[in-house]
Design a protein around this motif. Structure first.
Motif, PDB file in Angstrom:
ATOM      1  N   LEU A 296       2.401   4.218   8.236  1.00 36.96           N
ATOM      2  CA  LEU A 296       2.600   5.348   7.328  1.00 36.96           C
ATOM      3  C   LEU A 296       3.790   6.193   7.759  1.00 36.96           C
ATOM      4  O   LEU A 296       4.567   6.664   6.928  1.00 36.96           O
ATOM      5  N   LEU A 297       3.927   6.398   9.067  1.00 35.95           N
ATOM      6  CA  LEU A 297       5.070   7.160   9.563  1.00 35.95           C
ATOM      7  C   LEU A 297       6.369   6.424   9.259  1.00 35.95           C
ATOM      8  O   LEU A 297       7.370   7.037   8.852  1.00 35.95           O
ATOM      9  N   LYS A 298       6.347   5.111   9.419  1.00 33.74           N
ATOM     10  CA  LYS A 298       7.555   4.336   9.100  1.00 33.74           C
ATOM     11  C   LYS A 298       7.881   4.430   7.602  1.00 33.74           C
ATOM     12  O   LYS A 298       9.052   4.519   7.221  1.00 33.74           O
ATOM     13  N   ALA A 299       6.845   4.455   6.764  1.00 31.90           N
ATOM     14  CA  ALA A 299       7.062   4.603   5.324  1.00 31.90           C
ATOM     15  C   ALA A 299       7.659   5.969   5.001  1.00 31.90           C
ATOM     16  O   ALA A 299       8.544   6.093   4.137  1.00 31.90           O
ATOM     17  N   GLU A 300       7.198   7.006   5.709  1.00 30.38           N
ATOM     18  CA  GLU A 300       7.727   8.359   5.505  1.00 30.38           C
ATOM     19  C   GLU A 300       9.208   8.428   5.878  1.00 30.38           C
ATOM     20  O   GLU A 300      10.020   9.022   5.155  1.00 30.38           O
ATOM     21  N   ILE A 301       9.555   7.815   6.978  1.00 27.98           N
ATOM     22  CA  ILE A 301      10.958   7.816   7.411  1.00 27.98           C
ATOM     23  C   ILE A 301      11.826   7.045   6.421  1.00 27.98           C
ATOM     24  O   ILE A 301      12.932   7.484   6.065  1.00 27.98           O
ATOM     25  N   ALA A 302      11.331   5.905   5.960  1.00 24.72           N
ATOM     26  CA  ALA A 302      12.077   5.108   4.974  1.00 24.72           C
ATOM     27  C   ALA A 302      12.258   5.887   3.677  1.00 24.72           C
ATOM     28  O   ALA A 302      13.311   5.790   3.021  1.00 24.72           O
ATOM     29  N   ASP A 303      11.262   6.669   3.293  1.00 24.57           N
ATOM     30  CA  ASP A 303      11.346   7.513   2.102  1.00 24.57           C
ATOM     31  C   ASP A 303      12.485   8.521   2.258  1.00 24.57           C
ATOM     32  O   ASP A 303      13.289   8.730   1.339  1.00 24.57           O
TER      33      ASP A 303
ATOM     34  N   MET B 147      15.070   8.152   4.072  1.00 25.89           N
ATOM     35  CA  MET B 147      16.319   7.387   4.049  1.00 25.89           C
ATOM     36  C   MET B 147      16.681   6.925   2.634  1.00 25.89           C
ATOM     37  O   MET B 147      17.820   6.506   2.391  1.00 25.89           O
ATOM     38  N   GLY B 148      15.699   6.974   1.726  1.00 29.49           N
ATOM     39  CA  GLY B 148      15.925   6.468   0.382  1.00 29.49           C
ATOM     40  C   GLY B 148      15.828   4.962   0.300  1.00 29.49           C
ATOM     41  O   GLY B 148      16.303   4.340  -0.668  1.00 29.49           O
ATOM     42  N   ASN B 149      15.205   4.351   1.310  1.00 31.15           N
ATOM     43  CA  ASN B 149      15.056   2.894   1.344  1.00 31.15           C
ATOM     44  C   ASN B 149      13.668   2.523   0.826  1.00 31.15           C
ATOM     45  O   ASN B 149      12.698   2.457   1.587  1.00 31.15           O
ATOM     46  N   ASN B 150      13.563   2.290  -0.479  1.00 32.21           N
ATOM     47  CA  ASN B 150      12.263   2.047  -1.092  1.00 32.21           C
ATOM     48  C   ASN B 150      11.661   0.717  -0.663  1.00 32.21           C
ATOM     49  O   ASN B 150      10.433   0.569  -0.614  1.00 32.21           O
ATOM     50  N   LEU B 151      12.491  -0.254  -0.343  1.00 36.14           N
ATOM     51  CA  LEU B 151      11.989  -1.564   0.083  1.00 36.14           C
ATOM     52  C   LEU B 151      11.199  -1.440   1.383  1.00 36.14           C
ATOM     53  O   LEU B 151      10.074  -1.946   1.501  1.00 36.14           O
ATOM     54  N   ILE B 152      11.790  -0.758   2.366  1.00 34.14           N
ATOM     55  CA  ILE B 152      11.107  -0.573   3.654  1.00 34.14           C
ATOM     56  C   ILE B 152       9.876   0.320   3.482  1.00 34.14           C
ATOM     57  O   ILE B 152       8.830   0.094   4.098  1.00 34.14           O
ATOM     58  N   ARG B 153      10.004   1.348   2.634  1.00 32.06           N
ATOM     59  CA  ARG B 153       8.873   2.235   2.384  1.00 32.06           C
ATOM     60  C   ARG B 153       7.679   1.458   1.834  1.00 32.06           C
ATOM     61  O   ARG B 153       6.559   1.561   2.348  1.00 32.06           O
ATOM     62  N   LEU B 154       7.887   0.670   0.797  1.00 34.69           N
ATOM     63  CA  LEU B 154       6.801  -0.081   0.166  1.00 34.69           C
ATOM     64  C   LEU B 154       6.239  -1.152   1.102  1.00 34.69           C
ATOM     65  O   LEU B 154       5.027  -1.402   1.113  1.00 34.69           O
ATOM     66  N   LYS B 155       7.118  -1.758   1.880  1.00 35.31           N
ATOM     67  CA  LYS B 155       6.672  -2.768   2.842  1.00 35.31           C
ATOM     68  C   LYS B 155       5.689  -2.169   3.849  1.00 35.31           C
ATOM     69  O   LYS B 155       4.642  -2.759   4.162  1.00 35.31           O
TER      70      LYS B 155
ATOM     71  N   LEU C  42       3.972   0.726   3.485  1.00 34.49           N
ATOM     72  CA  LEU C  42       2.768   1.181   2.795  1.00 34.49           C
ATOM     73  C   LEU C  42       1.813   0.009   2.570  1.00 34.49           C
ATOM     74  O   LEU C  42       0.594   0.136   2.754  1.00 34.49           O
ATOM     75  N   ASP C  43       2.360  -1.130   2.178  1.00 29.04           N
ATOM     76  CA  ASP C  43       1.545  -2.326   1.974  1.00 29.04           C
ATOM     77  C   ASP C  43       0.880  -2.751   3.273  1.00 29.04           C
ATOM     78  O   ASP C  43      -0.302  -3.115   3.304  1.00 29.04           O
ATOM     79  N   GLU C  44       1.639  -2.682   4.379  1.00 30.07           N
ATOM     80  CA  GLU C  44       1.095  -3.026   5.698  1.00 30.07           C
ATOM     81  C   GLU C  44      -0.056  -2.087   6.054  1.00 30.07           C
ATOM     82  O   GLU C  44      -1.098  -2.518   6.579  1.00 30.07           O
ATOM     83  N   TYR C  45       0.125  -0.809   5.771  1.00 34.22           N
ATOM     84  CA  TYR C  45      -0.933   0.178   6.037  1.00 34.22           C
ATOM     85  C   TYR C  45      -2.190  -0.159   5.249  1.00 34.22           C
ATOM     86  O   TYR C  45      -3.300  -0.219   5.804  1.00 34.22           O
ATOM     87  N   PHE C  46      -2.039  -0.364   3.936  1.00 30.08           N
ATOM     88  CA  PHE C  46      -3.201  -0.623   3.092  1.00 30.08           C
ATOM     89  C   PHE C  46      -3.931  -1.896   3.510  1.00 30.08           C
ATOM     90  O   PHE C  46      -5.172  -1.952   3.468  1.00 30.08           O
ATOM     91  N   GLN C  47      -3.186  -2.912   3.895  1.00 28.93           N
ATOM     92  CA  GLN C  47      -3.820  -4.151   4.342  1.00 28.93           C
ATOM     93  C   GLN C  47      -4.665  -3.917   5.587  1.00 28.93           C
ATOM     94  O   GLN C  47      -5.763  -4.462   5.721  1.00 28.93           O
ATOM     95  N   ARG C  48      -4.146  -3.096   6.495  1.00 24.19           N
ATOM     96  CA  ARG C  48      -4.857  -2.860   7.755  1.00 24.19           C
ATOM     97  C   ARG C  48      -6.095  -1.993   7.568  1.00 24.19           C
ATOM     98  O   ARG C  48      -7.155  -2.280   8.135  1.00 24.19           O
ATOM     99  N   VAL C  49      -5.979  -0.907   6.789  1.00 22.71           N
ATOM    100  CA  VAL C  49      -7.136  -0.014   6.635  1.00 22.71           C
ATOM    101  C   VAL C  49      -8.198  -0.613   5.718  1.00 22.71           C
ATOM    102  O   VAL C  49      -9.303  -0.063   5.613  1.00 22.71           O
ATOM    103  N   ASP C  50      -7.899  -1.716   5.076  1.00 25.62           N
ATOM    104  CA  ASP C  50      -8.891  -2.408   4.257  1.00 25.62           C
ATOM    105  C   ASP C  50     -10.003  -3.009   5.114  1.00 25.62           C
ATOM    106  O   ASP C  50     -11.061  -3.381   4.612  1.00 25.62           O
ATOM    107  N   ASN C  51      -9.760  -3.088   6.422  1.00 21.75           N
ATOM    108  CA  ASN C  51     -10.750  -3.603   7.360  1.00 21.75           C
ATOM    109  C   ASN C  51     -11.941  -2.638   7.416  1.00 21.75           C
ATOM    110  O   ASN C  51     -11.796  -1.479   7.793  1.00 21.75           O
ATOM    111  N   PRO C  52     -13.149  -3.081   7.036  1.00 21.18           N
ATOM    112  CA  PRO C  52     -14.315  -2.186   7.013  1.00 21.18           C
ATOM    113  C   PRO C  52     -14.666  -1.592   8.371  1.00 21.18           C
ATOM    114  O   PRO C  52     -15.375  -0.589   8.443  1.00 21.18           O
ATOM    115  N   SER C  53     -14.169  -2.187   9.454  1.00 18.53           N
ATOM    116  CA  SER C  53     -14.455  -1.658  10.792  1.00 18.53           C
ATOM    117  C   SER C  53     -13.917  -0.239  10.982  1.00 18.53           C
ATOM    118  O   SER C  53     -14.401   0.509  11.822  1.00 18.53           O
ATOM    119  N   TYR C  54     -12.904   0.134  10.205  1.00 14.84           N
ATOM    120  CA  TYR C  54     -12.336   1.474  10.355  1.00 14.84           C
ATOM    121  C   TYR C  54     -13.254   2.563   9.822  1.00 14.84           C
ATOM    122  O   TYR C  54     -13.115   3.729  10.202  1.00 14.84           O
TER     123      TYR C  54
END
Length: 425
Positions: free
Chosen positions: A280-287, A289-297, A299-311
């Motif tokens: 999420l912090l990396k997405a904020e920094i990319a935002d 910078m105006g680099n939407n590709l890195i931002r979305l990448k 964010l997607d990584e974050y969502f995939q990880r927190v989808d783990n019910p163990s959290y």
């Protein structure tokens, strides 16, 4: 004359701005720590005790030691599976223990705190206290749990009952209490005393904890060089310490205004460290910078990880922010905010609930919650911004102006992306 005064004001503003953005970090200082290798998640010590555990095992010592090792692996890797394995080992230890029963309950309570299962942690803490062994440790634990639950009156009583200005455990909690009260100078004073004790003890865990926490407090106080130096000292002790590297990355991003370098630091961390919030912090920094590709990448990584019910509920607040600002899922955010208030009825939880009501269109309910549960009960800049948004919706110009002045002073803590939002209040 008027022109001179106007020019002087401009000059002072420019000087303050220059001072605020004076470069603090240097690649030469932290580069040696960015060459990380995967954390070892086994050892002869661990294998020895783990081998003693069987499905019907009564090897109490094995469960306790293995649980401690799993907890260490979690801290070093950010991998949630180790925290859950630690819970399993400690739960078994609590079930079969005839000696050391209070200690195992305290360890399991701390595991629950890490998982944001605060009410379950309170049950274990109370059981440990009833058992009577090491009462001071149980009182420390009860202070910690009640602070997490927003039971500040009870927390203060437990803190007062353990008073000892030469005790590391008491000092770090006294610092936390003063931080909650908004007295940052006192917070830093007590943390500095705790750091001295930790350094004298040569205990690696205590040294790392005190250095990184003091670095955080220095950052809040605008003492960025002190903050930076303490993160570096932490890395001298543990070159893989992800939290210290994250702290340096924030300085590079928020103060030095070098987002590319901040991303490079964080990229080196996430090669071996798995906590979702780093993405999420990396997405904020990319935002920024105006680099939407890195931002979305990211964010997607974050969502995939927190989808783990163990959290479980560990990332509820992070998810709330995304539902509100990113996906505009206000109903889903409202449901989660109510859940968080049930789990943890603190000013932070109520602020998020109020902010969600505001975004969902119920500004009157938002103000009611802010007035009752948040205003004058927290000094966190991110929450004060939410309060300001609610007051702005009610056209309370005076209060918004007061809050805006405070928030401008917290620009470093809030980050570059918030600067325009603060100015727009």
């Amino acid at each position: 004359m008027k022109f001179y005064i106007y020019f002087l004001a401009l000059l002072l503003t420019f000087s303050c701005s220059e001072k605020a953005h004076e470069t603090v970090a240097s690649e030469a200082d932290y580069n040696p720590y960015l060459k990380t290798e995967p954390t070892k998640t086994t050892s002869k010590y661990y294998e020895l005790w783990n081998a003693k555990i069987r499905p019907d095992s009564m090897q109490l010592t094995s469960f306790g030691i293995v649980g401690g090792e799993y907890n260490r692996y979690f801290k070093e890797t950010g991998d949630i599976s180790y925290l859950k394995k630690a819970e399993q080992s400690l739960t078994r230890a609590v079930e079969i223990a005839s000696i050391g029963r209070a200690g195992y309950r305290r360890s399991l309570a701390r595991n629950y705190i890490s998982q944001h299962r605060f009410k379950e942690a309170l049950v274990m803490a109370k059981e440990a206290r009833k058992l009577g062994a090491d009462p001071k440790e149980s009182q420390f634990l009860l202070f910690d749990v009640h602070m997490e639950l927003g039971n500040y009156g009870l927390a203060e009583k437990y803190l007062d009952s353990t008073k000892n200005m030469k005790d590391f455990g008491y000092l770090i909690r006294l610092a936390k209490w003063n931080d909650y009260k908004g007295d940052l100078d006192a917070t830093i004073t007590f943390m500095e005393k705790a750091k001295s004790i930790a350094l004298e003890s040569k205990n690696k865990s205590l040294m790392l904890w005190s250095l990184t926490n003091l670095a955080d407090y220095y950052g809040h106080a605008g003492r960025l060089k002190d903050s930076y130096e303490h993160y570096l000292k932490a890395l001298e002790i543990d070159s893989n310490n992800a939290y210290a590297k994250k702290g340096i990355a924030w300085i590079v991003f928020s103060n030095d205004k070098n987002p590319e370098e901040a991303l490079r630091i964080l990229d080196s961390v996430t090669m071996t460290y798995n906590a979702p919030d780093y993405y999420l912090l990396k997405a904020e920094i990319a935002d920024y910078m105006g680099n939407n590709l890195i931002r979305l990448k990211n964010l997607d990584e974050y969502f995939q990880r927190v989808d783990n019910p163990s959290y479980g509920g560990m990332y509820n607040v992070y998810n709330l922010g995304l539902y509100i600002d990113e996906t505009k899922q206000y109903e889903k955010a409202l449901e989660l905010a109510k859940q968080e208030v049930q789990n943890r009825p603190t000013p932070e939880s109520y602020s998020w609930l109020a902010y969600t009501y505001l975004k969902a269109g119920d500004k009157d309910r938002a103000k009611e919650l802010m007035d009752i549960y948040v205003v004058d009960k927290t000094y966190e800049p991110a929450l004060l911004y939410q309060v300001a948004e609610v007051y702005k919706a009610h056209n309370d110009v005076k209060k918004v102006k007061e809050l805006k002045n405070e928030l401008i002073g917290a620009a470093y803590e809030l980050g570059p992306l918030m600067e325009k939002q603060i100015q727009d209040l």
